[in-house]
Design a protein around this motif. Structure first.
Motif, PDB file in Angstrom:
ATOM      1  N   GLY A  50       0.824  -1.221   0.000  1.00  0.00           N
ATOM      2  CA  GLY A  50       0.000   0.000   0.000  1.00  0.00           C
ATOM      3  C   GLY A  50       0.849   1.258   0.000  1.00  0.00           C
ATOM      4  N   GLU A  51       1.996   1.181   0.675  1.00  0.00           N
ATOM      5  CA  GLU A  51       2.896   2.344   0.709  1.00  0.00           C
ATOM      6  C   GLU A  51       3.400   2.641  -0.710  1.00  0.00           C
ATOM      7  OE1 GLU A  51       6.340   1.873   3.292  1.00  0.00           O
ATOM      8  OE2 GLU A  51       7.315   3.514   2.224  1.00  0.00           O
ATOM      9  N   ALA A  52       3.857   1.592  -1.398  1.00  0.00           N
ATOM     10  CA  ALA A  52       4.355   1.771  -2.771  1.00  0.00           C
ATOM     11  C   ALA A  52       3.238   2.288  -3.678  1.00  0.00           C
ATOM     12  CB  ALA A  52       4.909   0.451  -3.299  1.00  0.00           C
ATOM     13  N   ILE A  53       2.062   1.723  -3.525  1.00  0.00           N
ATOM     14  CA  ILE A  53       0.932   2.092  -4.381  1.00  0.00           C
ATOM     15  C   ILE A  53       0.553   3.563  -4.167  1.00  0.00           C
ATOM     16  CG2 ILE A  53      -1.571   1.715  -4.668  1.00  0.00           C
ATOM     17  CD1 ILE A  53      -0.930  -1.337  -4.239  1.00  0.00           C
ATOM     18  N   THR A  54       0.405   3.978  -2.919  1.00  0.00           N
ATOM     19  CA  THR A  54      -0.014   5.367  -2.688  1.00  0.00           C
ATOM     20  C   THR A  54       1.112   6.354  -3.031  1.00  0.00           C
ATOM     21  OG1 THR A  54       0.432   5.038  -0.337  1.00  0.00           O
ATOM     22  CG2 THR A  54      -1.858   4.880  -1.029  1.00  0.00           C
ATOM     23  N   ASN A  55       2.364   5.952  -2.838  1.00  0.00           N
ATOM     24  CA  ASN A  55       3.468   6.820  -3.269  1.00  0.00           C
ATOM     25  C   ASN A  55       3.411   7.043  -4.776  1.00  0.00           C
ATOM     26  OD1 ASN A  55       4.480   6.989  -0.697  1.00  0.00           O
ATOM     27  ND2 ASN A  55       6.218   5.621  -1.034  1.00  0.00           N
ATOM     28  N   GLY A  56       3.250   5.953  -5.511  1.00  0.00           N
ATOM     29  CA  GLY A  56       3.180   6.045  -6.980  1.00  0.00           C
ATOM     30  C   GLY A  56       2.035   6.957  -7.411  1.00  0.00           C
TER      31      GLY A  56
END
Ligand code: LEU
Length: 375
Positions: A50-56
Protein backbone atom coordinates in the motif's frame (compact mmCIF):
# COMPACT_ATOMS: atom_id res chain seq x y z
CA UNK A 1 -18.05 -2.85 -23.81
CA UNK A 2 -19.97 -2.09 -26.98
CA UNK A 3 -23.22 -0.58 -25.73
CA UNK A 4 -21.83 2.56 -24.17
CA UNK A 5 -19.14 3.46 -26.69
CA UNK A 6 -21.02 6.39 -28.21
CA UNK A 7 -20.41 8.52 -25.14
CA UNK A 8 -16.66 8.09 -25.41
CA UNK A 9 -16.61 9.09 -29.06
CA UNK A 10 -18.65 12.20 -28.51
CA UNK A 11 -16.42 13.17 -25.65
CA UNK A 12 -13.30 12.69 -27.76
CA UNK A 13 -14.79 14.85 -30.49
CA UNK A 14 -15.70 17.69 -28.20
CA UNK A 15 -12.20 17.53 -26.80
CA UNK A 16 -10.67 17.73 -30.28
CA UNK A 17 -12.81 20.69 -31.22
CA UNK A 18 -11.72 22.40 -28.04
CA UNK A 19 -8.10 22.10 -29.12
CA UNK A 20 -8.78 23.21 -32.69
CA UNK A 21 -11.00 26.18 -31.95
CA UNK A 22 -9.28 27.25 -28.80
CA UNK A 23 -12.21 26.24 -26.58
CA UNK A 24 -15.40 27.85 -25.43
CA UNK A 25 -15.39 30.05 -22.37
CA UNK A 26 -16.28 27.30 -19.92
CA UNK A 27 -13.70 24.77 -21.13
CA UNK A 28 -10.78 27.09 -21.62
CA UNK A 29 -11.49 28.39 -18.13
CA UNK A 30 -9.92 25.34 -16.61
CA UNK A 31 -9.20 21.70 -16.28
CA UNK A 32 -11.73 18.87 -16.14
CA UNK A 33 -12.14 18.18 -12.44
CA UNK A 34 -12.66 14.68 -11.08
CA UNK A 35 -12.50 12.87 -7.77
CA UNK A 36 -10.77 9.47 -7.68
CA UNK A 37 -11.02 7.06 -4.76
CA UNK A 38 -8.07 4.86 -3.80
CA UNK A 39 -8.43 1.69 -1.74
CA UNK A 40 -5.03 0.34 -0.63
CA UNK A 41 -3.58 -2.05 1.95
CA UNK A 42 -1.96 0.57 4.19
CA UNK A 43 -1.69 -1.15 7.57
CA UNK A 44 -0.69 -4.64 8.72
CA UNK A 45 1.51 -7.33 7.17
CA UNK A 46 1.19 -6.09 3.57
CA UNK A 47 1.51 -2.37 4.27
CA UNK A 48 4.61 -2.26 2.05
CA UNK A 49 2.36 -2.85 -0.96
CA UNK A 50 0.00 0.00 0.00
CA UNK A 51 2.90 2.34 0.71
CA UNK A 52 4.35 1.77 -2.77
CA UNK A 53 0.93 2.09 -4.38
CA UNK A 54 -0.01 5.37 -2.69
CA UNK A 55 3.47 6.82 -3.27
CA UNK A 56 3.18 6.04 -6.98
CA UNK A 57 -0.28 7.59 -7.13
CA UNK A 58 0.75 10.72 -5.23
CA UNK A 59 3.69 11.35 -7.54
CA UNK A 60 1.45 10.97 -10.60
CA UNK A 61 -1.13 13.24 -8.97
CA UNK A 62 1.38 16.06 -8.51
CA UNK A 63 2.49 15.84 -12.14
CA UNK A 64 -1.01 15.57 -13.60
CA UNK A 65 -2.39 18.48 -11.59
CA UNK A 66 0.65 20.59 -12.44
CA UNK A 67 0.05 20.00 -16.15
CA UNK A 68 -3.41 21.43 -15.70
CA UNK A 69 -5.50 19.62 -18.31
CA UNK A 70 -7.15 17.51 -15.65
CA UNK A 71 -7.50 18.33 -11.98
CA UNK A 72 -7.78 15.26 -9.79
CA UNK A 73 -8.84 15.21 -6.19
CA UNK A 74 -7.90 12.00 -4.35
CA UNK A 75 -9.66 10.28 -1.47
CA UNK A 76 -7.54 7.45 -0.02
CA UNK A 77 -8.92 4.64 2.18
CA UNK A 78 -7.07 1.80 3.95
CA UNK A 79 -8.42 -1.73 3.42
CA UNK A 80 -5.92 -3.40 5.80
CA UNK A 81 -5.86 -6.26 3.29
CA UNK A 82 -9.35 -7.30 4.43
CA UNK A 83 -12.37 -7.98 2.26
CA UNK A 84 -14.94 -6.38 4.57
CA UNK A 85 -12.90 -3.24 5.11
CA UNK A 86 -12.23 -2.93 1.37
CA UNK A 87 -15.94 -3.26 0.68
CA UNK A 88 -17.01 -0.63 3.19
CA UNK A 89 -14.31 1.72 1.88
CA UNK A 90 -15.70 1.21 -1.64
CA UNK A 91 -19.25 1.89 -0.48
CA UNK A 92 -18.17 5.11 1.21
CA UNK A 93 -16.18 6.28 -1.83
CA UNK A 94 -18.96 5.41 -4.27
CA UNK A 95 -21.97 6.64 -2.30
CA UNK A 96 -20.74 9.44 -0.04
CA UNK A 97 -17.67 10.82 -1.77
CA UNK A 98 -19.25 10.33 -5.17
CA UNK A 99 -15.97 9.45 -6.85
CA UNK A 100 -15.77 9.25 -10.64
CA UNK A 101 -13.48 6.23 -10.49
CA UNK A 102 -11.64 3.86 -8.17
CA UNK A 103 -8.04 2.66 -8.03
CA UNK A 104 -7.57 -0.59 -6.15
CA UNK A 105 -8.11 -2.43 -3.95
CA UNK A 106 -4.67 -4.03 -3.55
CA UNK A 107 -5.57 -7.72 -3.32
CA UNK A 108 -7.54 -9.83 -5.77
CA UNK A 109 -9.29 -11.27 -2.71
CA UNK A 110 -10.56 -7.74 -1.99
CA UNK A 111 -11.36 -6.98 -5.64
CA UNK A 112 -13.59 -10.03 -5.73
CA UNK A 113 -15.99 -8.21 -3.38
CA UNK A 114 -15.32 -4.59 -4.40
CA UNK A 115 -15.42 -5.26 -8.18
CA UNK A 116 -19.04 -6.47 -8.38
CA UNK A 117 -20.19 -3.57 -6.16
CA UNK A 118 -18.37 -0.96 -8.27
CA UNK A 119 -19.54 -2.55 -11.49
CA UNK A 120 -23.15 -2.52 -10.34
CA UNK A 121 -22.85 1.14 -9.37
CA UNK A 122 -21.25 1.93 -12.74
CA UNK A 123 -17.95 3.17 -11.31
CA UNK A 124 -14.87 2.61 -13.50
CA UNK A 125 -12.30 0.75 -11.41
CA UNK A 126 -8.60 0.19 -12.10
CA UNK A 127 -6.82 -2.66 -10.36
CA UNK A 128 -3.13 -1.76 -10.31
CA UNK A 129 -1.91 -4.87 -8.48
CA UNK A 130 -4.71 -7.44 -8.74
CA UNK A 131 -3.26 -10.27 -10.81
CA UNK A 132 -5.49 -13.29 -10.16
CA UNK A 133 -7.42 -14.80 -13.02
CA UNK A 134 -10.86 -13.35 -13.75
CA UNK A 135 -10.47 -9.82 -12.35
CA UNK A 136 -11.35 -7.72 -15.45
CA UNK A 137 -14.03 -10.26 -16.28
CA UNK A 138 -15.94 -9.17 -13.14
CA UNK A 139 -17.66 -6.56 -15.30
CA UNK A 140 -17.46 -3.86 -17.96
CA UNK A 141 -16.35 -1.21 -15.45
CA UNK A 142 -13.41 -3.25 -14.12
CA UNK A 143 -9.94 -2.78 -15.66
CA UNK A 144 -6.39 -3.54 -14.59
CA UNK A 145 -2.92 -2.40 -15.59
CA UNK A 146 -1.06 -5.27 -13.88
CA UNK A 147 -0.32 -8.33 -16.00
CA UNK A 148 -2.07 -11.46 -14.75
CA UNK A 149 -0.18 -14.29 -13.07
CA UNK A 150 -1.35 -16.52 -15.92
CA UNK A 151 1.03 -14.55 -18.18
CA UNK A 152 3.81 -13.74 -15.72
CA UNK A 153 4.36 -17.13 -14.07
CA UNK A 154 4.78 -19.19 -17.28
CA UNK A 155 7.33 -16.61 -18.53
CA UNK A 156 9.36 -16.93 -15.31
CA UNK A 157 9.07 -20.73 -15.27
CA UNK A 158 10.17 -21.09 -18.88
CA UNK A 159 13.34 -19.08 -18.30
CA UNK A 160 14.19 -20.90 -15.08
CA UNK A 161 13.67 -24.28 -16.68
CA UNK A 162 15.72 -23.46 -19.76
CA UNK A 163 18.57 -22.10 -17.68
CA UNK A 164 18.74 -24.84 -15.05
CA UNK A 165 17.46 -27.82 -17.07
CA UNK A 166 14.79 -28.45 -14.46
CA UNK A 167 12.74 -31.67 -14.57
CA UNK A 168 11.45 -32.00 -11.00
CA UNK A 169 9.62 -29.30 -9.05
CA UNK A 170 7.84 -28.86 -5.73
CA UNK A 171 4.96 -26.42 -5.31
CA UNK A 172 3.98 -24.39 -2.23
CA UNK A 173 1.03 -22.02 -2.06
CA UNK A 174 -1.25 -20.09 0.27
CA UNK A 175 -4.65 -21.77 -0.01
CA UNK A 176 -6.63 -19.01 1.75
CA UNK A 177 -6.15 -16.15 -0.73
CA UNK A 178 -7.60 -15.62 -4.21
CA UNK A 179 -4.29 -14.45 -5.71
CA UNK A 180 -1.99 -17.09 -4.17
CA UNK A 181 -4.50 -19.79 -5.15
CA UNK A 182 -4.76 -18.44 -8.70
CA UNK A 183 -0.95 -18.33 -8.99
CA UNK A 184 -0.86 -21.95 -7.86
CA UNK A 185 -3.41 -22.99 -10.51
CA UNK A 186 -1.17 -21.43 -13.16
CA UNK A 187 2.00 -23.03 -11.72
CA UNK A 188 0.46 -26.49 -11.66
CA UNK A 189 -1.09 -26.24 -15.15
CA UNK A 190 2.16 -24.84 -16.59
CA UNK A 191 4.29 -27.54 -14.94
CA UNK A 192 2.00 -30.20 -16.38
CA UNK A 193 2.09 -28.62 -19.82
CA UNK A 194 5.88 -28.45 -19.69
CA UNK A 195 6.06 -32.12 -18.74
CA UNK A 196 7.71 -31.44 -15.35
CA UNK A 197 7.39 -33.93 -12.53
CA UNK A 198 5.53 -32.37 -9.57
CA UNK A 199 7.06 -34.08 -6.52
CA UNK A 200 4.66 -32.59 -3.97
CA UNK A 201 2.15 -29.77 -3.44
CA UNK A 202 2.27 -28.11 -0.01
CA UNK A 203 -0.07 -25.46 1.38
CA UNK A 204 0.11 -22.73 4.02
CA UNK A 205 -2.08 -19.91 5.35
CA UNK A 206 -1.74 -16.14 5.78
CA UNK A 207 0.24 -15.17 8.86
CA UNK A 208 1.79 -18.62 9.31
CA UNK A 209 5.30 -18.41 10.75
CA UNK A 210 6.63 -21.99 10.74
CA UNK A 211 7.03 -23.75 7.39
CA UNK A 212 9.48 -26.43 8.54
CA UNK A 213 7.09 -29.35 8.07
CA UNK A 214 6.39 -28.45 4.42
CA UNK A 215 10.02 -27.57 3.68
CA UNK A 216 11.43 -30.73 5.25
CA UNK A 217 9.14 -32.81 3.09
CA UNK A 218 10.17 -30.85 0.00
CA UNK A 219 13.87 -31.13 0.83
CA UNK A 220 13.69 -34.91 1.16
CA UNK A 221 12.19 -35.16 -2.33
CA UNK A 222 15.11 -33.25 -3.91
CA UNK A 223 13.38 -30.84 -6.32
CA UNK A 224 15.48 -28.76 -8.73
CA UNK A 225 13.12 -25.77 -8.43
CA UNK A 226 10.42 -24.63 -6.00
CA UNK A 227 7.34 -22.89 -7.33
CA UNK A 228 5.90 -20.74 -4.58
CA UNK A 229 2.74 -18.65 -4.73
CA UNK A 230 2.83 -16.25 -1.77
CA UNK A 231 2.54 -12.63 -0.63
CA UNK A 232 5.85 -11.08 0.49
CA UNK A 233 5.44 -11.58 4.20
CA UNK A 234 4.93 -15.34 4.02
CA UNK A 235 7.13 -15.77 0.93
CA UNK A 236 10.18 -14.15 2.52
CA UNK A 237 9.91 -16.26 5.68
CA UNK A 238 9.55 -19.40 3.57
CA UNK A 239 12.77 -18.59 1.68
CA UNK A 240 14.58 -17.80 4.90
CA UNK A 241 13.59 -21.09 6.51
CA UNK A 242 14.34 -23.03 3.31
CA UNK A 243 17.89 -21.64 3.08
CA UNK A 244 18.47 -22.30 6.79
CA UNK A 245 17.75 -26.00 6.30
CA UNK A 246 20.09 -26.15 3.31
CA UNK A 247 17.45 -26.03 0.61
CA UNK A 248 19.34 -23.87 -1.88
CA UNK A 249 17.48 -24.45 -5.16
CA UNK A 250 15.96 -21.49 -7.04
CA UNK A 251 12.39 -20.34 -6.40
CA UNK A 252 9.88 -19.04 -8.93
CA UNK A 253 7.24 -16.76 -7.43
CA UNK A 254 4.32 -14.63 -8.57
CA UNK A 255 4.18 -10.84 -8.22
CA UNK A 256 3.52 -11.07 -4.48
CA UNK A 257 7.24 -11.80 -4.27
CA UNK A 258 8.26 -8.91 -6.50
CA UNK A 259 8.78 -6.49 -3.66
CA UNK A 260 11.92 -5.08 -2.03
CA UNK A 261 10.26 -6.17 1.22
CA UNK A 262 11.29 -9.76 0.37
CA UNK A 263 14.95 -8.74 0.42
CA UNK A 264 14.42 -6.65 3.55
CA UNK A 265 12.90 -9.59 5.43
CA UNK A 266 14.88 -12.54 4.01
CA UNK A 267 18.25 -10.88 3.26
CA UNK A 268 20.64 -13.23 1.44
CA UNK A 269 18.07 -16.02 1.66
CA UNK A 270 16.10 -14.19 -1.06
CA UNK A 271 18.88 -14.80 -3.61
CA UNK A 272 17.72 -17.18 -6.32
CA UNK A 273 14.13 -15.91 -6.43
CA UNK A 274 12.86 -15.54 -10.01
CA UNK A 275 9.83 -13.41 -10.92
CA UNK A 276 8.30 -12.00 -14.10
CA UNK A 277 7.20 -8.39 -14.08
CA UNK A 278 6.17 -5.59 -16.44
CA UNK A 279 8.37 -3.20 -14.43
CA UNK A 280 12.15 -3.01 -14.40
CA UNK A 281 13.61 0.14 -12.86
CA UNK A 282 17.04 -0.16 -14.48
CA UNK A 283 15.56 -0.08 -18.00
CA UNK A 284 17.34 2.37 -20.30
CA UNK A 285 14.34 4.51 -21.01
CA UNK A 286 14.16 8.24 -20.33
CA UNK A 287 10.62 8.11 -18.93
CA UNK A 288 11.47 5.23 -16.60
CA UNK A 289 14.65 6.89 -15.38
CA UNK A 290 12.92 10.20 -14.74
CA UNK A 291 10.25 8.45 -12.69
CA UNK A 292 12.85 6.50 -10.68
CA UNK A 293 14.78 9.70 -9.98
CA UNK A 294 11.75 11.74 -8.92
CA UNK A 295 10.29 8.92 -6.83
CA UNK A 296 13.58 8.24 -5.07
CA UNK A 297 14.06 11.93 -4.29
CA UNK A 298 10.55 12.29 -2.95
CA UNK A 299 10.21 9.10 -0.92
CA UNK A 300 13.81 8.16 -0.09
CA UNK A 301 13.56 4.71 -1.66
CA UNK A 302 13.36 3.23 -5.12
CA UNK A 303 9.99 2.45 -6.69
CA UNK A 304 8.89 -1.15 -7.13
CA UNK A 305 6.40 -2.82 -9.47
CA UNK A 306 3.44 -1.72 -7.34
CA UNK A 307 4.50 1.93 -7.29
CA UNK A 308 5.00 1.90 -11.06
CA UNK A 309 1.67 0.24 -11.81
CA UNK A 310 -0.19 2.63 -9.53
CA UNK A 311 1.58 5.64 -11.09
CA UNK A 312 0.53 4.52 -14.56
CA UNK A 313 -2.93 3.67 -13.20
CA UNK A 314 -3.65 7.28 -12.24
CA UNK A 315 -2.22 8.48 -15.56
CA UNK A 316 -4.59 6.14 -17.40
CA UNK A 317 -7.50 7.66 -15.47
CA UNK A 318 -6.26 11.18 -16.23
CA UNK A 319 -6.04 10.34 -19.93
CA UNK A 320 -9.57 8.91 -19.90
CA UNK A 321 -10.96 11.93 -18.01
CA UNK A 322 -9.25 14.28 -20.45
CA UNK A 323 -10.63 12.39 -23.44
CA UNK A 324 -14.10 12.17 -21.92
CA UNK A 325 -14.03 15.90 -21.27
CA UNK A 326 -16.11 15.44 -18.13
CA UNK A 327 -16.06 13.55 -14.84
CA UNK A 328 -19.03 11.39 -15.78
CA UNK A 329 -18.57 7.75 -14.70
CA UNK A 330 -19.93 6.21 -17.92
CA UNK A 331 -18.01 8.57 -20.19
CA UNK A 332 -14.78 7.90 -18.28
CA UNK A 333 -15.35 4.13 -18.46
CA UNK A 334 -15.81 4.33 -22.22
CA UNK A 335 -12.76 6.53 -22.61
CA UNK A 336 -10.68 4.05 -20.56
CA UNK A 337 -11.82 1.17 -22.77
CA UNK A 338 -10.77 3.15 -25.83
CA UNK A 339 -7.23 3.92 -24.67
CA UNK A 340 -4.77 2.53 -27.20
CA UNK A 341 -0.97 2.52 -27.08
CA UNK A 342 -0.72 4.77 -24.06
CA UNK A 343 2.94 5.36 -23.22
CA UNK A 344 3.44 4.73 -19.55
CA UNK A 345 6.51 3.84 -17.54
CA UNK A 346 5.49 0.18 -17.78
CA UNK A 347 5.62 0.38 -21.56
CA UNK A 348 3.04 0.91 -24.29
CA UNK A 349 -0.38 0.01 -22.89
CA UNK A 350 -3.74 -0.92 -24.34
CA UNK A 351 -6.70 -2.82 -22.90
CA UNK A 352 -8.16 -5.92 -24.49
CA UNK A 353 -11.91 -6.47 -24.89
CA UNK A 354 -12.41 -7.45 -21.23
CA UNK A 355 -10.33 -4.59 -19.79
CA UNK A 356 -7.13 -6.53 -19.21
CA UNK A 357 -3.76 -4.95 -19.93
CA UNK A 358 -1.80 -6.16 -22.94
CA UNK A 359 1.98 -6.21 -22.47
CA UNK A 360 5.07 -8.45 -22.22
CA UNK A 361 6.78 -9.30 -18.94
CA UNK A 362 10.48 -9.13 -18.15
CA UNK A 363 12.02 -11.88 -16.00
CA UNK A 364 14.11 -10.84 -12.97
CA UNK A 365 16.13 -12.71 -10.39
CA UNK A 366 17.32 -11.65 -6.95
CA UNK A 367 21.10 -11.90 -7.02
CA UNK A 368 23.45 -10.39 -4.47
CA UNK A 369 20.51 -8.82 -2.65
CA UNK A 370 19.14 -7.03 -5.74
CA UNK A 371 16.60 -7.59 -8.50
CA UNK A 372 18.52 -8.08 -11.77
CA UNK A 373 17.59 -9.12 -15.30
CA UNK A 374 17.48 -12.93 -15.45
CA UNK A 375 19.37 -14.03 -18.52
N1 LEU B 1 -1.14 -9.56 -6.99
C1 LEU B 1 -1.75 -9.67 -5.69
C2 LEU B 1 -3.21 -9.97 -5.82
O1 LEU B 1 -3.71 -10.01 -6.91
C3 LEU B 1 -1.55 -8.45 -4.85
C4 LEU B 1 -0.16 -7.89 -4.79
C5 LEU B 1 -0.09 -6.67 -3.94
C6 LEU B 1 0.87 -8.87 -4.41
O2 LEU B 1 -3.88 -10.17 -4.85
Amino acid sequence: FLAACGGGNEATNSNESKEQVGGDAEKSAGAVEAKIGVIAWMTGSGAGYGEAITNGINLALEEINAKGEVKIDLVVEDSAGKQEQALSAAQKLINSDNVTGLIGPTLSTEMNVVGPEADLAGVPTMGTSTTAQGIPEIGDYIFRDSIPESLAIPAAMQKAIDKYGVKKVAIMYGNDDVFTKSGFDTMKATAEEMGLEILTIETFQKGQSDYNAQLTKIKNLNPELILCSALYNEGAVIMDQARKMGLTVPFVGGNGFNSPEVIKIAGDAANGLIVATPWFGAKEDAKVQEFVKKYTEKFGKEPDQFAAQAYDGLYLFAEAIKNAGEADRDAVRDALAEIKDFEGILGVMSFDEVGDIVMDPTVLVIDGGQFKLFE
